[in-house]
Design a protein around this motif. Structure first.
Motif, mmCIF file in Angstrom:
data_model
loop_
_atom_site.group_PDB
_atom_site.id
_atom_site.type_symbol
_atom_site.label_atom_id
_atom_site.label_comp_id
_atom_site.label_asym_id
_atom_site.label_seq_id
_atom_site.Cartn_x
_atom_site.Cartn_y
_atom_site.Cartn_z
ATOM 1 N N UNK A 132 45.602 15.904 -27.161
ATOM 2 C CA UNK A 132 44.594 16.549 -26.730
ATOM 3 C C UNK A 132 46.210 17.535 -25.984
ATOM 4 N N UNK A 133 47.524 16.401 -25.589
ATOM 5 C CA UNK A 133 48.296 16.496 -25.205
ATOM 6 C C UNK A 133 47.580 16.676 -23.065
ATOM 7 N N UNK A 134 46.618 15.561 -22.724
ATOM 8 C CA UNK A 134 46.600 15.681 -21.670
ATOM 9 C C UNK A 134 46.320 13.830 -21.128
ATOM 10 N N UNK A 135 45.937 13.778 -19.943
ATOM 11 C CA UNK A 135 46.347 12.534 -19.242
ATOM 12 C C UNK A 135 45.041 11.659 -19.575
ATOM 13 N N UNK A 136 45.398 10.524 -19.873
ATOM 14 C CA UNK A 136 44.018 9.070 -20.386
ATOM 15 C C UNK A 136 42.711 9.377 -19.506
ATOM 16 N N UNK B 85 41.328 17.876 -34.796
ATOM 17 C CA UNK B 85 41.845 17.143 -36.095
ATOM 18 C C UNK B 85 41.593 18.514 -37.477
ATOM 19 N N UNK B 86 41.567 19.876 -37.125
ATOM 20 C CA UNK B 86 42.175 20.790 -37.759
ATOM 21 C C UNK B 86 43.240 21.696 -37.660
ATOM 22 N N UNK B 87 43.334 21.980 -36.171
ATOM 23 C CA UNK B 87 43.974 22.883 -35.529
ATOM 24 C C UNK B 87 44.902 22.194 -34.988
ATOM 25 N N UNK B 88 46.850 21.916 -33.844
ATOM 26 C CA UNK B 88 46.038 21.690 -33.535
ATOM 27 C C UNK B 88 46.158 21.927 -31.764
ATOM 28 N N UNK B 89 45.827 20.980 -30.760
ATOM 29 C CA UNK B 89 44.898 21.283 -29.566
ATOM 30 C C UNK B 89 46.280 20.336 -28.366
ATOM 31 N N UNK C 253 33.582 3.557 -31.444
ATOM 32 C CA UNK C 253 33.593 4.331 -30.987
ATOM 33 C C UNK C 253 35.202 3.584 -31.791
ATOM 34 N N UNK C 254 35.560 2.101 -31.571
ATOM 35 C CA UNK C 254 36.007 2.227 -32.268
ATOM 36 C C UNK C 254 36.461 2.508 -33.586
ATOM 37 N N UNK C 255 35.639 2.767 -34.420
ATOM 38 C CA UNK C 255 35.631 3.654 -35.545
ATOM 39 C C UNK C 255 36.346 4.933 -35.751
ATOM 40 N N UNK C 256 36.039 5.583 -34.220
ATOM 41 C CA UNK C 256 36.439 6.830 -33.929
ATOM 42 C C UNK C 256 37.808 6.836 -33.382
ATOM 43 N N UNK C 257 38.352 5.488 -32.563
ATOM 44 C CA UNK C 257 39.495 5.893 -32.257
ATOM 45 C C UNK C 257 40.772 5.643 -33.392
ATOM 46 N N UNK C 258 40.132 4.782 -34.628
ATOM 47 C CA UNK C 258 40.588 4.352 -35.574
ATOM 48 C C UNK C 258 40.895 6.085 -36.381
ATOM 49 N N UNK C 259 39.742 6.470 -36.648
ATOM 50 C CA UNK C 259 39.998 8.066 -37.163
ATOM 51 C C UNK C 259 41.746 8.732 -36.300
ATOM 52 N N UNK C 260 41.165 8.843 -34.952
ATOM 53 C CA UNK C 260 41.910 9.810 -33.944
ATOM 54 C C UNK C 260 43.639 9.561 -34.595
ATOM 55 N N UNK C 261 43.879 7.782 -34.522
ATOM 56 C CA UNK C 261 45.060 7.301 -34.936
ATOM 57 C C UNK C 261 45.438 7.926 -36.552
ATOM 58 N N UNK C 262 44.669 8.089 -37.426
ATOM 59 C CA UNK C 262 44.862 7.982 -38.514
ATOM 60 C C UNK C 262 44.966 9.666 -38.597
ATOM 61 N N UNK C 263 44.628 10.932 -37.845
ATOM 62 C CA UNK C 263 45.130 11.750 -37.992
ATOM 63 C C UNK C 263 46.256 12.194 -36.811
ATOM 64 N N UNK C 264 46.926 11.424 -36.050
ATOM 65 C CA UNK C 264 48.292 11.670 -35.032
ATOM 66 C C UNK C 264 48.644 10.797 -36.315
ATOM 67 N N UNK C 265 48.743 9.772 -36.969
ATOM 68 C CA UNK C 265 50.064 9.723 -38.408
ATOM 69 C C UNK C 265 49.970 10.607 -39.678
ATOM 70 N N UNK C 266 48.705 11.171 -39.845
ATOM 71 C CA UNK C 266 49.370 12.243 -40.797
ATOM 72 C C UNK C 266 49.739 13.384 -40.327
ATOM 73 N N UNK C 267 49.548 13.921 -38.619
ATOM 74 C CA UNK C 267 50.101 14.721 -38.157
ATOM 75 C C UNK C 267 48.978 16.012 -38.543
ATOM 76 N N UNK C 268 48.680 16.184 -37.315
ATOM 77 C CA UNK C 268 47.880 17.307 -37.297
ATOM 78 C C UNK C 268 48.256 19.082 -37.643
#
Length: 392
Positions: A70-74, A193-197, A271-286
């Motif tokens: 999201x280009x946000x602060x943690x 995950x569909x549109x860059x945010x 939650x850790x599975x969700x983290x893996x999904x986010x990392x995967x999307x970021x790795x591919x490139x939204x």
């Protein structure tokens, strides 16, 4: 350039069926299941609390991944049980009062519109639905004019409607809200995950989304973003010993970051599975995912226009990966059932008026078939859908 073969190889479900229900719940990459299983085994071997202690670094990485998405602060990210709970926690914490106006769109999700009505009955807030422009988006001129009038306390709407259609011009909406000093709550369930945010570019004060749709994570996880300055002004409706701390027998202190909207107990494995999904999307490139999704959706819409008796129901520009259509001869539920029972099984969903009542009423629709594509889908799969519809 996306490696489609790799995306499909990473997605075991692609071997079993053709999945066009990504707006409901996508097929997850194998790394998601692996992350969930890894922590479940850790809990079996160590115990639940001890496993959580051992996973502290991995858990922190989930928040960091969502912040990058999201280009946000943690510190501005909270994880909760689902997107509805995330949205509810923010909405019900807002200090709305009698006479305050909530502006929304005709494409608003019923799960959000019902709370508006509840606070209208309970507090006396007012609800106004913004008109669309000729492109099917929220009319920016009408929004600007209304923001200059009295009483508007909140603009709240989905970036992409549950029943398909246009991608809202959220950056322009955010700029207008900022200029008027009005809060902007963005439902990004179908967008994440569909549109860059980029929440900084969008200018929203709050954003909510889910794991299970275009981010391809597990069910049972949602997340929220809230701007730091606003966060510290809002008191969540529910508090526990995670969201706040006792400082004496008569006083408590709410934590300063977005996790004041969380509760202590959670399913850490998902939650850790969700983290893996986010990392995967970021790795591919939204950005790459979005380009591929738009291509596939346009491919399908073009093909649907060639089918006698079928009508694409998507309106507006630009359109998302949620492709909706109807048939002159078969009800959407019958089409869904037929496709699901083909030898190759094709998953689509039915979007009914109950989910997006305002928009469906305006357009005279009771329900539509929703074929929502993702980047791992192929043109050959879309051809199989069109061939099956033609055979029907």
């Amino acid at each position: 350039m996306l490696d489609i073969n790799r995306l499909r190889a990473d997605t075991p479900g692609c071997e079993q069926l053709v999945h066009f229900n990504n707006a409901g719940a996508s097929l997850s990459p194998a790394v998601v299941a692996a992350a969930i299983a890894r922590h479940q085994q850790r809990e079996i071997r160590l115990g639940g609390y001890e496993a959580a202690d051992a996973a502290q670094a991995e858990t922190a990485a989930v928040y960091a991944g969502v912040a990058r998405l999201l280009n946000a602060r943690t510190e501005d990210i909270a994880l909760v049980d689902n997107a509805t709970r995330a949205w509810d926690m923010l909405f019900y914490a807002l200090p709305l009062k009698a006479g305050d106006v909530v502006l929304t769109s005709a494409s608003e999700y019923a799960g959000n519109y019902i709370p508006y009505l509840q606070l209208k009955q309970r507090l006396g807030i007012q609800i106004e639905v913004l008109a669309n422009d000729e492109q099917g988006q929220v009319c920016l001129a009408a929004l600007q004019a209304r923001l200059q009038g009295p009483g508007v306390a909140l603009v709240s709407l989905p970036m992409i409607a549950s029943n398909g259609g246009v991608v809202q011009p959220v950056q322009a909406i955010g700029a207008l809200c900022r200029a008027a000093g009005v809060l902007f709550l963005l439902d990004a369930c179908q967008a994440a995950g569909q549109v860059p945010l980029d929440v900084r570019a969008i200018g929203c004060h709050m954003l909510t989304a889910t794991s299970r749709k275009y981010l391809r994570g597990p069910r049972g996880v949602g997340f929220l973003y809230i701007e730091q300055a606003l966060c510290q002004r809002l008191e969540p409706t529910f508090l526990d010993l995670h969201a706040a701390s006792l400082v004496s027998a008569d006083a408590f202190e709410i934590r300063a970051d977005a996790r004041r909207f969380e509760s202590w107990e959670s399913n850490l494995a998902v939650r850790l599975g969700f983290g893996a999904a986010v990392d995967y999307a970021l790795g591919v490139g939204v950005d790459a995912l979005w380009a591929r999704i738009r291509h596939l959706a346009n491919y399908l819409r073009t093909a649907l226009h060639t089918l006698p008796g079928y009508h694409c129901q998507d309106v507006g520009q630009p359109l998302s990966g949620l492709v909706t259509f109807t048939s002159e001869h078969h009800a959407p539920a019958a089409i869904q059932h037929y496709l699901a029972h083909l030898p190759q099984r094709i998953n689509v969903s039915v979007s009914g008026a109950a989910s997006t009542w305002l928009d469906m009423q305006q357009r005279g629709l009771e329900s539509v078939v929703r074929a929502s594509v993702h980047a791992y889908n192929t043109e050959a799969e879309l051809d199989s859908l069109v061939d099956a519809l033609r055979a029907l």
